[in-house]
Design a protein around this motif. Structure first.
Motif, short mmCIF file in Angstrom:
data_model
loop_
_atom_site.label_atom_id
_atom_site.label_comp_id
_atom_site.label_asym_id
_atom_site.label_seq_id
_atom_site.Cartn_x
_atom_site.Cartn_y
_atom_site.Cartn_z
N UNK A 19 -13.26 59.96 -63.74
CA UNK A 19 -14.68 60.16 -63.53
C UNK A 19 -15.44 58.92 -63.92
N UNK A 20 -16.67 58.81 -63.46
CA UNK A 20 -17.47 57.62 -63.75
C UNK A 20 -18.61 58.00 -64.65
N UNK A 21 -18.77 57.29 -65.74
CA UNK A 21 -19.84 57.56 -66.68
C UNK A 21 -21.12 56.89 -66.20
N UNK A 22 -22.16 56.98 -67.00
CA UNK A 22 -23.41 56.33 -66.65
C UNK A 22 -23.43 54.86 -67.05
N UNK A 74 -17.73 63.54 -68.25
CA UNK A 74 -18.51 63.06 -69.38
C UNK A 74 -17.55 62.77 -70.52
N UNK A 75 -17.89 61.80 -71.37
CA UNK A 75 -16.99 61.44 -72.46
C UNK A 75 -17.80 60.80 -73.57
N UNK A 76 -17.27 60.79 -74.79
CA UNK A 76 -18.00 60.20 -75.91
C UNK A 76 -18.02 58.69 -75.84
N UNK A 80 -11.92 51.11 -68.52
CA UNK A 80 -13.06 50.21 -68.48
C UNK A 80 -14.21 50.85 -69.24
N UNK A 81 -15.42 50.81 -68.67
CA UNK A 81 -16.59 51.43 -69.30
C UNK A 81 -16.85 52.82 -68.74
N UNK A 82 -15.84 53.43 -68.11
CA UNK A 82 -16.01 54.68 -67.38
C UNK A 82 -15.15 55.79 -67.96
#
Length: 441
Positions: free
Chosen positions: A31-34, A321-323, A313-315
């Motif tokens: 999944x891709x974070x913000x 969603x992740x911490x 990476x940053x995702x």
């Protein structure tokens, strides 16, 4: 099916070609974070730059490393099991060490083998070298594991590494055959830094992968600092007196000394750190191969947690969603560079770590980080520090057929010039491996 047809078939089928530093994840996505997922616009000052790659040495099987401890003394690490020394450009390589009788058998696609070399800082034509290779299971490695990670010290003189002088410094049981990392280098502090992958397989899960604090994804070694040394960058003192039977000392300022955790660890949260380097300013650049979506490069600091397998990476990895930090409040560090497996000129499947350029051959590259993807496509990548968290990346072409089809590694001369190790094969086979010196076209 020839290599080109096979590559097109795999790409059309949605499968990532496996590089020496990566693996296919078995269908898992992320999944891709913000978090920002782009590297910004390319640098227009590099738009007209073209590079040439002049061969320094050829005829290797799979050159994974080249070390130049002194001018015109190129030591090439061939994954098949030999270290060769080349005295000056265009000279014939001479075998300086052969460890094939101490390694697992490698051939075709394989991430094991002879993986890294570092010379002690006091080397002056004679001294000590540290060699990283994959051995058959040794005592202490479970029967159902793949092999044993070995880091050994050897004596060097007269362009030869004495095979009978081997002293094992470190052994780590490796549960799977992939994600072996392999880079070793001495830092400006005189300590030896050692890259260790997460143990292999996909998702940091399965045989040999322990439980960690993050429940959304099972596993794994990247987020564990107590059970094993996998998924980490280690920092050891090969000149110190060891304790508890260790043939090395642990620096007093390693982040886990006196705390819960294995004290050799310097930083963690890595999947497969494929090549690292120190810049002339002391910054520590580590490339970490992603799984199915993102490749990354980080500036690594003491005690840093770089996110795997909570993040790719940053995702967020395998979660919507992740911490952004661990339960004890330690941040999960974002990379300075990340690029996707699908998309534009800056894309690929397995990042190959490089160097912050400090030479004279290509003035526009000075102060910029030069790296690549295994699937080179005739280009190298250049990242520029503009003071932001994410560095913009530009794809720079290499003129003609100089690079070969696959980039494996980088090296650096004492003058700060860059060397590139390449092959035209997709595994440990053939004799198309070469080392090239970069210059402006």
């Amino acid at each position: 099916m020839d290599a080109t047809t096979r590559r097109r078939f795999l790409e059309a089928s949605g499968l990532a070609l496996t590089a020496l530093a990566g693996c296919v994840d078995g269908g898992a996505g992320s999944g891709q974070s913000t978090a920002t997922t782009e590297n910004g616009t390319s640098d227009p000052s590099l738009d007209s730059l073209e590079l040439l790659a002049d061969p320094v040495a050829t005829g290797f099987t799979s050159p994974l490393d080249v070390v130049v401890p002194r001018s015109e003394e190129y030591w090439v690490v061939d994954q098949a099991g030999q270290v060769a020394v080349v005295d000056g450009a265009d000279a014939d390589p001479q075998v300086a060490l052969d460890v094939t009788d101490r390694m697992v058998d490698v051939g075709g696609y394989d991430e094991r083998g002879l993986l890294g070399l570092a010379f002690h800082p006091e080397y002056d034509g004679a001294g000590r070298a540290y060699v990283r290779y994959s051995a058959p299971r040794r005592e202490g490695t479970p029967d159902d594991y793949s092999h044993t990670f070995v880091l050994s010290e050897f004596e060097v003189s007269d362009r030869t590494i004495d095979p009978d002088s081997e002293r094992t410094v470190l052994e780590i049981p490796e549960p799977q055959g992939n994600h072996n990392a392999g880079a070793v280098t001495f830092g400006p502090d005189g300590y030896l830094y050692v890259g260790v992958g997460d143990g292999g397989a996909g998702n940091d899960q399965g045989r040999g992968h322990v439980e960690d604090w993050y429940d959304a994804v099972d596993g794994g070694n990247g987020q564990d600092v107590t059970e094993n040394l996998l998924g980490s960058i280690l920092r050891i003192d090969v000149d110190g007196d060891g304790t508890d039977g260790r043939p090395y000392a642990v620096p007093d300022d390693n982040p886990l000394v006196g705390k819960e955790g294995l004290p050799e660890q310097f930083a963690w949260g890595f999947r497969n750190p494929w090549r690292f380097s120190f810049g002339p300013d002391g910054r520590f650049f580590v490339a970490d191969v992603g799984q199915s979506k993102w490749e990354e490069v980080s500036v690594v600091e003491r005690g840093g947690n770089y996110g795997w397998n909570v993040r790719e990476g940053a995702n967020c990895f395998r979660a919507a969603d992740c911490p952004t930090e661990t339960p004890d409040g330690a941040p999960l560090r974002d990379p300075i560079v990340q690029y996707p497996h699908d998309g534009g000129e800056v894309s690929g499947i397995s990042v190959i770590g490089g160097y912050l350029y400090d030479g004279e051959n290509v003035p526009p590259l000075r102060g910029r980080y030069v790296f690549a993807d295994w699937r080179a496509r005739g280009t190298l990548f250049v990242a520029t520090d503009r003071g932001d968290q994410r560095w913009p990346v530009t794809a720079v072409p290499v003129d003609g057929d100089g690079l070969g089809s696959n980039v494996l590694s980088f090296g650096e001369t004492p003058a700060g010039e860059l060397l590139v190790c390449t092959t035209n094969e997709q595994g440990v086979t053939g004799e198309t491996g070469a080392v090239h010196l970069l210059r402006s076209a």
